[in-house]
Motif scaffolding. Structure first.
Motif, short mmCIF file in Angstrom:
data_model
loop_
_atom_site.label_atom_id
_atom_site.label_comp_id
_atom_site.label_asym_id
_atom_site.label_seq_id
_atom_site.Cartn_x
_atom_site.Cartn_y
_atom_site.Cartn_z
N VAL A 418 0.83 -1.21 0.00
CA VAL A 418 0.00 0.00 0.00
C VAL A 418 0.86 1.26 0.00
O VAL A 418 0.61 2.20 -0.75
CB VAL A 418 -0.95 -0.01 1.21
CG1 VAL A 418 -1.61 1.36 1.40
CG2 VAL A 418 -2.02 -1.08 1.05
N MET A 419 1.90 1.28 0.85
CA MET A 419 2.73 2.48 0.93
C MET A 419 3.45 2.75 -0.39
O MET A 419 3.58 3.91 -0.81
CB MET A 419 3.76 2.35 2.06
CG MET A 419 3.19 2.60 3.45
SD MET A 419 2.38 4.21 3.60
CE MET A 419 3.72 5.33 3.20
N THR A 420 3.92 1.72 -1.05
CA THR A 420 4.58 1.89 -2.36
C THR A 420 3.63 2.52 -3.37
O THR A 420 3.99 3.45 -4.10
CB THR A 420 5.08 0.53 -2.88
OG1 THR A 420 5.98 -0.04 -1.94
CG2 THR A 420 5.79 0.70 -4.22
N VAL A 421 2.41 2.01 -3.40
CA VAL A 421 1.40 2.53 -4.33
C VAL A 421 1.04 3.97 -3.99
O VAL A 421 0.92 4.83 -4.88
CB VAL A 421 0.14 1.63 -4.29
CG1 VAL A 421 -1.00 2.26 -5.09
CG2 VAL A 421 0.47 0.25 -4.84
N ILE A 422 0.89 4.27 -2.72
CA ILE A 422 0.55 5.63 -2.29
C ILE A 422 1.64 6.62 -2.69
O ILE A 422 1.37 7.70 -3.25
CB ILE A 422 0.34 5.68 -0.76
CG1 ILE A 422 -0.97 4.99 -0.38
CG2 ILE A 422 0.38 7.11 -0.25
CD1 ILE A 422 -2.20 5.81 -0.66
N ILE A 423 2.89 6.26 -2.42
CA ILE A 423 4.02 7.17 -2.72
C ILE A 423 4.14 7.39 -4.23
O ILE A 423 4.30 8.53 -4.70
CB ILE A 423 5.33 6.60 -2.14
CG1 ILE A 423 5.29 6.64 -0.61
CG2 ILE A 423 6.53 7.39 -2.66
CD1 ILE A 423 6.44 5.90 0.05
#
Length: 436
Positions: A418-423
């Motif tokens: 999720v964090m990779t996609v958000i960034i």
């Protein structure tokens, strides 16, 4: 001291939603430190999964309580959410004070379609496990129609689904059987401090006197907080209404944060006008980028609501927001602690199958439909931001649509976090803001 430092550290690094947080705890507590055996860990997880509220925070509270008693449970549960509360308060203040800065607008432009993809992915992920037959799929479809087309409040949907599960299991028991056991329950990682056959410590043994004591103390804390708010601001005051509203939200959050968001939207946006639909999406975006349970988005709602209603006057908006966030967090998480302290001893005493399966299986199916409704709601606001309801006359945001599709593909096909996609989505939004 070692436990204190671990739970504090977890509060700052627990990104990735409940699945990621539970995985972090398993890796650290079961595999590395061996504080608790795999079987006991999964037994605790089974219990928290059938409770309303954030399962990862409740699991932390349960393990802390099992190891060190009431103080250990409260310490673990509080430290799990406290860092994210302070971080979210700071980010929400920046959002409200500087949200119109082009760089911030660009970042949010990219994050919003990513959040829509994340919610859709949540519906897909939960549905793939929770809807193994046509009966449960039908419940999910009916729940979607009920909340999307008929605007039926979320608690009524939960109650109806539970009743369908209870009575339906007597007619079609096979349709409502839940796979409550984990395939890896018998995996061994070596001897643990609390091993498979370790007797429950004295503080974890079931006693009616303890049950009654905790219930009374919990009700006194709740009533005292409500009384203080009502005396200070009246029964119709914004903060008092928040206390009532988030108490109810805490009791209907079967299925975790994604399930409660439609209920929070119905109350915060439509009923009380604490924030707008767009702000609700922005709040979930901020919640996805901070550590701690995703249900901390309620603190964003509390902050924005107290700021919008100017509960302390126009000169003290940040302080009002901080208090609103704290009120939302208190009334949302108080029931979670009670569920563990009151129910934990009974769970330790039985250590067998929990007898909730049919109603909760149906509720979980309904939750899939509710989450799908949330994804549709977000998509409408992100892709046609100027339109109202199902009116598609506004400008279609094709760049946002492309970011959302790319985010969904990254989550499902390429298994990105999720964090990779958000960034990545935030960077795309920022780039688009400066080239248009």
């Amino acid at each position: 001291m070692e436990s204190f430092l671990y739970w504090l550290k977890l509060g700052f690094i627990s990104f990735g939603g409940p699945a990621g947080q539970i995985s972090m705890m398993h890796q650290e507590l079961v595999e590395k430190r061996r504080w608790i055996s795999n079987q006991r860990f999964l037994h605790a997880l089974n219990y928290t999964m059938v409770l309303p509220g954030p399962e990862a925070q409740q699991l932390a509270t349960y393990i802390g309580w099992l190891m060190h008693g009431v103080r250990g449970g409260i310490m673990a549960g509080v430290l799990f959410v406290l860092p994210s509360l302070f971080i979210l308060i700071g980010l929400t203040w920046i959002y409200l004070a500087y949200g119109n800065v082009p760089a911030i607008e660009g970042i949010l432009y990219g994050i919003k379609p990513a959040v829509t993809a994340i919610v859709l992915f949540a519906a897909y992920r939960i549905g793939s496990k929770a809807l193994p037959n046509n009966v449960l799929k039908a419940i999910a479809v009916l729940a979607f129609i009920a909340i999307f087309a008929l605007d039926i409040p979320f608690p009524y949907i939960v109650l109806t689904a539970g009743l369908i599960g209870y009575f339906g299991s007597r007619v079609l028991p096979e349709a409502f059987k839940a796979g409550g056991h984990h395939a890896d329950a018998n995996v061994k990682y070596g001897a643990a401090l609390i091993d498979d056959n370790t007797p429950a410590p004295e503080h974890a043994r079931f006693k009616w006197s303890r049950v009654i004591t905790f219930i009374v103390i919990g009700l006194l804390i709740w009533a005292g907080a409500m009384l203080a708010l009502s005396m200070a601001y009246g029964w119709d005051g914004t903060l008092t209404k928040m206390g009532w509203f988030f108490t109810k939200a805490a009791l209907v959050t079967f299925g975790g944060a994604y399930a409660v968001l439609p209920y929070v939207y119905q109350g915060g946006v439509e009923q009380f006008s604490w924030l707008t639909g767009t702000q609700m999406i922005d709040g979930l975006a901020l919640g996805e980028t901070t550590p701690g349970p995703l249900i901390m988005v309620v603190s964003f709602v509390g902050f924005v609501g107290a700021w919008t209603k100017e509960v302390f006057g126009p000169e003290m908006l940040p302080w009002a927001g901080a208090v609103g966030a704290a009120v939302a967090a208190l009334f949302t998480f108080l029931p979670s602690f009670l569920f563990i302290l009151v129910g934990g001893p009974a769970v330790e005493a039985t250590r067998g199958d929990l007898k909730f399966t049919a109603p909760l299986t149906a509720i979980t199916a309904a939750v899939v439909g509710v989450i799908l409704n949330l994804a549709v709601f977000f998509a409408l606001h992100v892709l046609w931001p100027k339109s109202e309801g199902l009116n598609f006359s506004g400008k279609f945001e094709w760049v946002a649509a492309l970011i959302g599709v790319a985010a969904f593909i990254a989550l499902t096909r390429f298994k990105q976090g999720v964090m990779t996609v958000i960034i990545a989505s935030a960077l795309l939004g920022l780039a688009y803001q400066f080239i248009q």
